[in-house]
Scaffold this motif. Structure first.
Motif, PDB file in Angstrom:
ATOM      1  N   PHE A  15       0.835  -1.182   0.000  1.00  0.00           N
ATOM      2  CA  PHE A  15       0.000   0.000   0.000  1.00  0.00           C
ATOM      3  C   PHE A  15       0.878   1.243   0.000  1.00  0.00           C
ATOM      4  N   LEU A  16       0.666   2.090  -0.987  1.00  0.00           N
ATOM      5  CA  LEU A  16       1.493   3.277  -1.198  1.00  0.00           C
ATOM      6  C   LEU A  16       0.772   4.491  -0.622  1.00  0.00           C
ATOM      7  N   LEU A  62      -1.576  -0.270 -10.000  1.00  0.00           N
ATOM      8  CA  LEU A  62      -2.022   0.681  -8.991  1.00  0.00           C
ATOM      9  C   LEU A  62      -2.880   1.764  -9.630  1.00  0.00           C
ATOM     10  N   PHE A  75       8.516   8.465 -10.182  1.00  0.00           N
ATOM     11  CA  PHE A  75       9.048   7.897  -8.948  1.00  0.00           C
ATOM     12  C   PHE A  75      10.530   7.595  -9.055  1.00  0.00           C
ATOM     13  N   GLY A  76      11.194   7.686  -7.921  1.00  0.00           N
ATOM     14  CA  GLY A  76      12.535   7.160  -7.799  1.00  0.00           C
ATOM     15  C   GLY A  76      12.479   5.646  -7.609  1.00  0.00           C
ATOM     16  N   ALA A  77      13.650   5.028  -7.502  1.00  0.00           N
ATOM     17  CA  ALA A  77      13.730   3.570  -7.425  1.00  0.00           C
ATOM     18  C   ALA A  77      13.349   3.029  -6.049  1.00  0.00           C
ATOM     19  N   PHE A  94      -5.054   7.956 -12.664  1.00  0.00           N
ATOM     20  CA  PHE A  94      -3.810   7.419 -13.204  1.00  0.00           C
ATOM     21  C   PHE A  94      -3.755   5.920 -12.965  1.00  0.00           C
ATOM     22  N   PHE A 105       9.522   5.837  -1.217  1.00  0.00           N
ATOM     23  CA  PHE A 105       9.683   6.322  -2.580  1.00  0.00           C
ATOM     24  C   PHE A 105       9.652   7.837  -2.607  1.00  0.00           C
ATOM     25  N   GLN A 151       3.605  -1.700 -11.319  1.00  0.00           N
ATOM     26  CA  GLN A 151       4.761  -1.899 -10.454  1.00  0.00           C
ATOM     27  C   GLN A 151       5.190  -3.357 -10.498  1.00  0.00           C
ATOM     28  N   TYR A 177      -0.773   3.047 -12.683  1.00  0.00           N
ATOM     29  CA  TYR A 177       0.647   2.759 -12.604  1.00  0.00           C
ATOM     30  C   TYR A 177       0.838   1.240 -12.578  1.00  0.00           C
ATOM     31  N   LEU A 180       4.231   4.963 -14.721  1.00  0.00           N
ATOM     32  CA  LEU A 180       2.950   5.389 -15.276  1.00  0.00           C
ATOM     33  C   LEU A 180       2.624   4.632 -16.557  1.00  0.00           C
ATOM     34  N   PHE A 229      -3.501   6.393  -3.655  1.00  0.00           N
ATOM     35  CA  PHE A 229      -3.403   5.133  -4.361  1.00  0.00           C
ATOM     36  C   PHE A 229      -4.343   4.092  -3.780  1.00  0.00           C
ATOM     37  N   ARG A 249      14.756   0.890   0.503  1.00  0.00           N
ATOM     38  CA  ARG A 249      14.173  -0.130   1.378  1.00  0.00           C
ATOM     39  C   ARG A 249      14.820  -0.030   2.749  1.00  0.00           C
ATOM     40  N   GLY A 264       9.705  -5.405  -6.623  1.00  0.00           N
ATOM     41  CA  GLY A 264      11.000  -4.825  -6.288  1.00  0.00           C
ATOM     42  C   GLY A 264      11.358  -3.569  -7.057  1.00  0.00           C
ATOM     43  N   LYS A 265      10.422  -3.084  -7.847  1.00  0.00           N
ATOM     44  CA  LYS A 265      10.675  -1.888  -8.655  1.00  0.00           C
ATOM     45  C   LYS A 265       9.739  -0.755  -8.240  1.00  0.00           C
ATOM     46  N   SER A 266       9.962   0.396  -8.831  1.00  0.00           N
ATOM     47  CA  SER A 266       9.118   1.550  -8.521  1.00  0.00           C
ATOM     48  C   SER A 266       7.911   1.591  -9.453  1.00  0.00           C
ATOM     49  N   PRO A 267       6.857   2.263  -9.051  1.00  0.00           N
ATOM     50  CA  PRO A 267       5.689   2.400  -9.937  1.00  0.00           C
ATOM     51  C   PRO A 267       6.043   3.199 -11.185  1.00  0.00           C
ATOM     52  N   GLN A 269      -4.934  -0.114  -3.230  1.00  0.00           N
ATOM     53  CA  GLN A 269      -4.014  -1.123  -2.685  1.00  0.00           C
ATOM     54  C   GLN A 269      -3.365  -1.964  -3.763  1.00  0.00           C
TER      55      GLN A 269
END
Lengths: 116, 113
Positions: free
Chosen positions: A42-43, B88, A107-109, B34, A90, B38, B36, B46, B103, A112, B41-44, B105
């Motif tokens: 959940f972001l 997302l 977004f950045g990478a 939007f 993030f 993901q 996204y 678009l 966002f 963690r 292990g990576k970022s979202p 879930q």
């Protein structure tokens, strides 16, 4: 060239320690954000700065303190780390002017953070 | 009621099928929507954004928005195993300033060969 870069990528630390995460963007954006993604993916937004001004400050423990020295940089300092702080943090940025299509979040990478 | 709600899945579809991902939101005054993607292990990243009611197509992806029903969806045609990821949905709830995105879930999509 990395557009939104965060350091460090991984951070493992003990409870009670203080740590910082740094973020830089070279996109010319004027607004930067910190999001937290928990173990359930959940972001959730934490903070946002527009041209060095804090504009979004969600319900976050005051152990978390953001700082933006300029519009290209946004840092996050966390005091007295707790187990529940373990997550991926993030950084993101966007440009609030121009056409709507340009106002997307990049977004950045991610960083963690693991608190032991 | 969650502000932005998605079915967490997992949604499993065979390769070549259409994957349909759904999202509802609470604030009728919301303006921007939007999708996204993901990877683990990576970022979202678009995929698409949509502001107006109706459909918006980009390659194999189609976003659909129905503001009256407070509903936005993403269709992926000719699904590929490489589409397997968490999707997302993000909403600028109430048209808040400075682009604050809320966002959902996320929906886990698995495309099997």
């Amino acid at each position: 060239d990395t557009a939104v870069s965060q350091t460090p990528k991984y951070l493992v630390t003990q409870m009670g320690n203080d740590k910082s995460i740094k973020c830089e963007q070279n996109l010319g954006h004027d607004t930067m954000y910190w999001y937290k993604q928990d173990s359930k993916k959940f972001l959730k937004i934490m903070f946002s700065y527009n041209n060095k001004e804090l504009i979004i400050n969600e319900t976050v423990p005051n152990r978390f303190s953001p700082k933006s020295p300029d519009k290209a940089h946004l840092n996050l300092h966390i005091n007295s780390l707790e187990l529940g702080d373990s997550a991926v943090y993030f950084c993101a940025s966007r440009f609030t002017g121009g056409s709507s299509g340009a106002n997307v979040l990049t977004f950045g990478a991610g960083s963690r953070l693991t608190v032991l | 009621q969650k502000e932005v709600e998605q079915n967490s899945g997992p949604l499993s579809v065979p390769e070549g099928a259409i994957a349909s991902l759904n999202c509802t939101y609470s604030d009728r005054g919301s303006q921007s929507f939007f999708w996204y993607r993901q990877y683990s292990g990576k970022s979202p990243e678009l995929i698409m954004f949509i502001y107006s009611n109706g459909d918006k197509e980009d390659g194999r992806f189609t976003a659909q928005l129905n503001k009256a029903s407070q509903y936005v969806s993403l269709l992926i045609r000719d699904s590929q195993p490489s589409d397997s990821a968490t999707y997302l949905c993000a909403v600028n709830l109430g048209g808040t300033s400075y682009g604050k995105l809320t966002f959902g879930q996320g929906t886990i999509l698995t495309v099997h060969p």
